[in-house]
Scaffold this motif. Sequence first.
Motif, short mmCIF file in Angstrom:
data_model
loop_
_atom_site.label_atom_id
_atom_site.label_comp_id
_atom_site.label_asym_id
_atom_site.label_seq_id
_atom_site.Cartn_x
_atom_site.Cartn_y
_atom_site.Cartn_z
N ARG A 1 0.83 -1.22 0.00
CA ARG A 1 0.00 0.00 0.00
C ARG A 1 0.85 1.26 0.00
N GLY A 2 1.86 1.32 -0.85
CA GLY A 2 2.66 2.53 -1.03
C GLY A 2 3.29 3.01 0.27
N ASP A 3 2.97 4.24 0.65
CA ASP A 3 3.59 4.87 1.82
C ASP A 3 3.20 4.22 3.14
N ASP A 4 2.21 3.35 3.13
CA ASP A 4 1.87 2.63 4.36
C ASP A 4 3.02 1.73 4.80
N ALA A 5 3.97 1.46 3.90
CA ALA A 5 5.13 0.64 4.23
C ALA A 5 6.21 1.42 4.98
N GLY B 1 -3.88 -5.86 29.91
CA GLY B 1 -2.54 -5.27 29.95
C GLY B 1 -2.61 -3.76 29.99
N ARG B 2 -1.48 -3.19 30.25
CA ARG B 2 -1.36 -1.75 30.25
C ARG B 2 -0.22 -1.41 29.31
N PRO B 3 -0.48 -0.59 28.29
CA PRO B 3 0.61 -0.26 27.37
C PRO B 3 1.80 0.33 28.12
N PRO B 4 3.00 -0.04 27.69
CA PRO B 4 4.20 0.49 28.32
C PRO B 4 4.42 1.94 27.93
N TRP B 5 5.55 2.50 28.37
CA TRP B 5 6.00 3.81 27.86
C TRP B 5 5.90 3.72 26.36
N LEU B 6 5.30 4.69 25.74
CA LEU B 6 4.99 4.54 24.33
C LEU B 6 5.15 5.85 23.58
N ARG B 7 5.75 5.76 22.40
CA ARG B 7 5.82 6.87 21.46
C ARG B 7 5.51 6.30 20.09
N VAL B 8 4.99 7.16 19.23
CA VAL B 8 4.75 6.80 17.84
C VAL B 8 5.54 7.77 16.98
N ILE B 9 6.36 7.25 16.09
CA ILE B 9 6.98 8.08 15.07
C ILE B 9 6.15 7.87 13.82
N GLY B 10 5.44 8.91 13.42
CA GLY B 10 4.57 8.83 12.26
C GLY B 10 5.09 9.67 11.12
N CYS B 11 4.75 9.28 9.92
CA CYS B 11 5.15 10.03 8.72
C CYS B 11 3.90 10.27 7.87
N GLU B 12 3.74 11.51 7.46
CA GLU B 12 2.61 11.88 6.60
C GLU B 12 2.79 11.20 5.24
N PRO B 13 1.84 10.37 4.83
CA PRO B 13 1.97 9.69 3.53
C PRO B 13 1.57 10.60 2.37
N ALA B 14 2.13 10.33 1.20
CA ALA B 14 1.72 11.02 -0.02
C ALA B 14 0.62 10.22 -0.72
N ALA C 1 2.94 5.03 9.15
CA ALA C 1 2.42 6.14 8.36
C ALA C 1 1.25 6.74 9.14
N THR C 2 1.21 8.05 9.22
CA THR C 2 0.21 8.73 10.05
C THR C 2 -0.30 9.97 9.34
#
Length: 167
Positions: free
Chosen positions: A14-18, A107-120, A64-65
């Motif tokens: 799916r293109g930029d979803d990768a 469960g409880r999610p751990p310390w969490l960050r998301v690195i997202g990239c705007e897709p074209a 991708a976000t």
Amino acid sequence: MRRLLLAGIGNIFRGDDAFGCEVARVLAGRPQAEGVYVKDFGTRGFDLACALLEGYDGAVLLDATSRGRPPGTLYVIEPGPVEEAVAVDPHALTPDHVLRLVASFGGRPPWLRVIGCEPAWLGDEDEGAMGLSEPVQAAVEEAARMAEELAREFLGPAIDDRPGTVT
């Protein structure tokens, strides 16, 4: 010893979803600090939810976000607490749904960050698409650097401070 999961998420058809898969591939080719684990989960959200229940102290999700900015724009997102545990379709799990699934398992999610990239572009529903667009491909190396920086932040002073290295 603290354990941190760097988790690639996305669909290579799916293109930029990768994007997340490609960042995970780059990170997997580099030495990581003790306690840092890199895994490409692709579209296997259920597997990611199970991994988050396996004793990781933190996780960085790479995905991708879409947030309405120019393609290739990178974001570091700190998700808020999951308010409710609900049943979700294990075959259509976005990071948000994965976190709710973890909560539904108790469960409880751990310390969490998301690195997202705007897709074209993500290709069309019927045909899909292979490969990243130019602006998203250009953001992959910076996203890998950001993930390494978050690993240093999470693990603290045990990480080598040389630019571009996590040992």
